[in-house]
Write a protein that holds these residues in place. Sequence first.
Motif, PDB file in Angstrom:
ATOM      1  N   THR A 150       0.677  -1.280  -0.109  1.00 17.19           N
ATOM      2  CA  THR A 150      -0.094   0.044   0.002  1.00 17.19           C
ATOM      3  C   THR A 150       1.020   1.362   0.084  1.00 17.19           C
ATOM      4  O   THR A 150       0.647   2.031  -0.817  1.00 17.19           O
ATOM      5  CB  THR A 150      -0.815   0.010   1.074  1.00 17.19           C
ATOM      6  N   VAL A 151       1.719   1.404   0.877  1.00 14.90           N
ATOM      7  CA  VAL A 151       2.474   2.770   1.027  1.00 14.90           C
ATOM      8  C   VAL A 151       3.530   2.994  -0.092  1.00 14.90           C
ATOM      9  O   VAL A 151       3.299   4.070  -0.429  1.00 14.90           O
ATOM     10  CB  VAL A 151       3.300   2.644   2.404  1.00 14.90           C
ATOM     11  N   PRO A 152       4.001   1.926  -0.633  1.00 15.96           N
ATOM     12  CA  PRO A 152       4.821   2.174  -1.727  1.00 15.96           C
ATOM     13  C   PRO A 152       3.885   2.603  -3.000  1.00 15.96           C
ATOM     14  O   PRO A 152       4.401   3.572  -3.634  1.00 15.96           O
ATOM     15  CB  PRO A 152       5.497   0.841  -2.232  1.00 15.96           C
ATOM     16  N   HIS A 153       2.832   2.023  -3.124  1.00 12.70           N
ATOM     17  CA  HIS A 153       1.857   2.555  -4.076  1.00 12.70           C
ATOM     18  C   HIS A 153       1.413   3.847  -3.962  1.00 12.70           C
ATOM     19  O   HIS A 153       1.426   4.571  -5.134  1.00 12.70           O
ATOM     20  CB  HIS A 153       0.708   1.526  -4.160  1.00 12.70           C
ATOM     21  N   VAL A 154       1.071   4.212  -2.895  1.00  9.01           N
ATOM     22  CA  VAL A 154       0.726   5.783  -2.480  1.00  9.01           C
ATOM     23  C   VAL A 154       1.984   6.613  -3.008  1.00  9.01           C
ATOM     24  O   VAL A 154       1.940   7.662  -3.555  1.00  9.01           O
ATOM     25  CB  VAL A 154       0.346   5.981  -1.037  1.00  9.01           C
ATOM     26  N   LEU A 155       3.013   6.063  -2.345  1.00  9.87           N
ATOM     27  CA  LEU A 155       4.255   6.949  -2.847  1.00  9.87           C
ATOM     28  C   LEU A 155       4.316   7.210  -4.229  1.00  9.87           C
ATOM     29  O   LEU A 155       4.954   8.456  -4.972  1.00  9.87           O
ATOM     30  CB  LEU A 155       5.605   6.528  -2.317  1.00  9.87           C
ATOM     31  N   LEU A 156       4.378   5.986  -4.819  1.00  8.13           N
ATOM     32  CA  LEU A 156       4.467   6.072  -6.579  1.00  8.13           C
ATOM     33  C   LEU A 156       3.485   7.252  -7.390  1.00  8.13           C
ATOM     34  O   LEU A 156       3.974   7.708  -8.093  1.00  8.13           O
ATOM     35  CB  LEU A 156       4.136   4.710  -6.926  1.00  8.13           C
ATOM     36  N   ARG A 157       2.303   6.842  -6.800  1.00  5.05           N
ATOM     37  CA  ARG A 157       1.152   7.875  -7.290  1.00  5.05           C
ATOM     38  C   ARG A 157       1.416   9.499  -7.119  1.00  5.05           C
ATOM     39  O   ARG A 157       1.212  10.262  -7.868  1.00  5.05           O
ATOM     40  CB  ARG A 157      -0.279   7.702  -6.854  1.00  5.05           C
ATOM     41  N   LEU A 158       1.924   9.564  -5.894  1.00  5.38           N
ATOM     42  CA  LEU A 158       2.165  11.163  -5.612  1.00  5.38           C
ATOM     43  C   LEU A 158       3.421  11.537  -6.264  1.00  5.38           C
ATOM     44  O   LEU A 158       3.222  12.680  -7.213  1.00  5.38           O
ATOM     45  CB  LEU A 158       2.852  11.306  -3.977  1.00  5.38           C
ATOM     46  N   PHE A 159       4.252  10.858  -6.365  1.00  6.58           N
ATOM     47  CA  PHE A 159       5.576  11.093  -7.397  1.00  6.58           C
ATOM     48  C   PHE A 159       4.983  11.219  -8.976  1.00  6.58           C
ATOM     49  O   PHE A 159       5.579  12.320  -9.444  1.00  6.58           O
ATOM     50  CB  PHE A 159       6.570  10.071  -7.528  1.00  6.58           C
ATOM     51  N   GLN A 160       4.209  10.428  -9.447  1.00  8.02           N
ATOM     52  CA  GLN A 160       3.704  10.529 -10.660  1.00  8.02           C
ATOM     53  C   GLN A 160       2.976  11.848 -10.956  1.00  8.02           C
ATOM     54  O   GLN A 160       2.845  12.399 -12.005  1.00  8.02           O
ATOM     55  CB  GLN A 160       3.010   9.173 -11.059  1.00  8.02           C
ATOM     56  N   LEU A 161       2.157  11.925  -9.852  1.00  7.64           N
ATOM     57  CA  LEU A 161       1.194  13.488 -10.070  1.00  7.64           C
ATOM     58  C   LEU A 161       2.202  14.636 -10.400  1.00  7.64           C
ATOM     59  O   LEU A 161       1.447  15.361 -11.440  1.00  7.64           O
ATOM     60  CB  LEU A 161       0.636  13.580  -8.564  1.00  7.64           C
ATOM     61  N   HIS A 162       3.155  14.754  -9.893  1.00  6.43           N
ATOM     62  CA  HIS A 162       3.931  15.906 -10.004  1.00  6.43           C
ATOM     63  C   HIS A 162       4.496  15.532 -11.512  1.00  6.43           C
ATOM     64  O   HIS A 162       4.442  16.892 -12.418  1.00  6.43           O
ATOM     65  CB  HIS A 162       5.371  16.022  -9.157  1.00  6.43           C
ATOM     66  N   TYR A 163       4.949  14.548 -12.046  1.00  5.45           N
ATOM     67  CA  TYR A 163       5.595  14.411 -13.327  1.00  5.45           C
ATOM     68  C   TYR A 163       4.575  14.355 -14.378  1.00  5.45           C
ATOM     69  O   TYR A 163       4.616  14.677 -15.810  1.00  5.45           O
ATOM     70  CB  TYR A 163       6.743  13.376 -13.280  1.00  5.45           C
ATOM     71  N   ILE A 164       3.395  13.808 -14.113  1.00  5.46           N
ATOM     72  CA  ILE A 164       2.443  14.064 -15.044  1.00  5.46           C
ATOM     73  C   ILE A 164       2.171  15.216 -15.511  1.00  5.46           C
ATOM     74  O   ILE A 164       2.049  15.676 -16.768  1.00  5.46           O
ATOM     75  CB  ILE A 164       0.997  13.444 -14.638  1.00  5.46           C
ATOM     76  N   ASN A 165       2.105  16.203 -14.593  1.00  9.32           N
ATOM     77  CA  ASN A 165       1.872  17.793 -14.920  1.00  9.32           C
ATOM     78  C   ASN A 165       3.379  18.319 -15.445  1.00  9.32           C
ATOM     79  O   ASN A 165       3.284  19.047 -16.529  1.00  9.32           O
ATOM     80  CB  ASN A 165       1.831  18.653 -13.591  1.00  9.32           C
ATOM     81  N   ARG A 166       4.262  17.652 -15.217  1.00 10.55           N
ATOM     82  CA  ARG A 166       5.525  18.514 -15.778  1.00 10.55           C
ATOM     83  C   ARG A 166       5.803  17.917 -17.207  1.00 10.55           C
ATOM     84  O   ARG A 166       6.404  18.745 -18.012  1.00 10.55           O
ATOM     85  CB  ARG A 166       6.716  18.030 -14.563  1.00 10.55           C
ATOM     86  N   CYS A 167       5.681  16.583 -17.352  1.00  5.95           N
ATOM     87  CA  CYS A 167       5.852  16.098 -18.601  1.00  5.95           C
ATOM     88  C   CYS A 167       4.694  15.911 -19.618  1.00  5.95           C
ATOM     89  O   CYS A 167       5.191  16.192 -20.718  1.00  5.95           O
ATOM     90  CB  CYS A 167       6.306  14.697 -18.287  1.00  5.95           C
ATOM     91  N   LEU A 168       3.595  15.917 -19.332  1.00  2.00           N
ATOM     92  CA  LEU A 168       2.425  15.646 -20.211  1.00  2.00           C
ATOM     93  C   LEU A 168       1.490  16.898 -20.267  1.00  2.00           C
ATOM     94  O   LEU A 168       0.627  16.662 -21.136  1.00  2.00           O
ATOM     95  CB  LEU A 168       1.818  14.237 -19.704  1.00  2.00           C
ATOM     96  N   ILE A 169       1.528  17.863 -19.226  1.00  2.00           N
ATOM     97  CA  ILE A 169       0.588  18.795 -19.375  1.00  2.00           C
ATOM     98  C   ILE A 169       1.280  20.342 -19.505  1.00  2.00           C
ATOM     99  O   ILE A 169       0.972  20.933 -20.608  1.00  2.00           O
ATOM    100  CB  ILE A 169      -0.154  18.953 -18.174  1.00  2.00           C
ATOM    101  N   TYR A 170       2.221  20.508 -18.773  1.00  2.00           N
ATOM    102  CA  TYR A 170       3.016  21.809 -18.663  1.00  2.00           C
ATOM    103  C   TYR A 170       3.642  22.255 -20.130  1.00  2.00           C
ATOM    104  O   TYR A 170       3.572  23.528 -20.567  1.00  2.00           O
ATOM    105  CB  TYR A 170       3.596  21.844 -17.514  1.00  2.00           C
ATOM    106  N   PRO A 171       4.216  21.197 -20.549  1.00  2.00           N
ATOM    107  CA  PRO A 171       4.978  21.600 -21.955  1.00  2.00           C
ATOM    108  C   PRO A 171       4.035  22.346 -23.047  1.00  2.00           C
ATOM    109  O   PRO A 171       4.187  22.807 -23.643  1.00  2.00           O
ATOM    110  CB  PRO A 171       5.548  20.175 -22.428  1.00  2.00           C
ATOM    111  N   PHE A 172       2.740  21.618 -22.939  1.00  2.00           N
ATOM    112  CA  PHE A 172       1.758  22.040 -23.863  1.00  2.00           C
ATOM    113  C   PHE A 172       0.894  23.325 -23.611  1.00  2.00           C
ATOM    114  O   PHE A 172       0.317  23.887 -24.484  1.00  2.00           O
ATOM    115  CB  PHE A 172       0.645  20.970 -24.171  1.00  2.00           C
TER     116      PHE A 172
END
Length: 262
Positions: free
Chosen positions: A83-105
């Motif tokens: 559970t905890v590693p999965h929560v940490l994974l999603r939080l990390f991805q939350l930042h980089y989804i914005n940085r990689c897939l949203i912000y550049p556009f």
Amino acid sequence: MGIEEEEVVELRDGYVFPFALWGMFVVVVLIYFGTRVSAPFGRHIRRGWGPSMSVWEAWIVMQSPALFVLALVYHHGQHHLATVPHVLLRLFQLHYINRCLIYPFRMRSEGKAMPILVCVFFCLFNVLNAYLQARWISHYGTYPTSWLRSPQFVLGVALFILGLGINIWADSVLLSLRADKHDRSYRIPRGFLFEYVSCPNYLGEIMEWFGWALMTSSFAGLGFFLAVSAILVPRAAVHHQWYLKKFSNYPASRKALIPFLY
């Protein structure tokens, strides 16, 4: 045969991880001394850094490892279903989804470029960091479910979410200032944290990764926080000086990064 091969891979990783972790702290030192020369992109772009590429394409390329390498490495960890590693994974991805897939556009990047050398450096850094963070939270770190109620996790999540919100808000303000296709001149940003600091977007990101270091309570997380700080603190100072030189009416009370302090 299959078991032996798995053990060899694990043994090799056992040597690679501490080596990579030490490498991260070496990178922090190199960044600290290297950032005395402002990275040549954005408003600080200048000649002499070799061939360039479109800034929005460079942004996607250099941020992508933080999403894709992270996911690949994470799912090879022995705790990847916990559970905890999965929560940490999603939080990390939350930042980089914005940085990689949203912000550049969302960027107003017509005609803007980034030296390929800078893009390659940050891409390699993100490969290293994605490996370290993913391998720690999914394999080497131990996080029982009760970790979600620990003070360091609760405080870390609060800082991470608050910092992410500040980062996205500040980026939106800066982008809105140059929304007019016929007038891309720079303007003084106003409102909320911009009344106190020149770079609340950097403040927000530093807060995020300090929160991450608390949540993971790891040397991997600490190394990443220090690396981000080594990049953004000097760059905030350069930004602040740029504003002061660019605008004669720039607010004298405004600090570079930390309200009332720095």
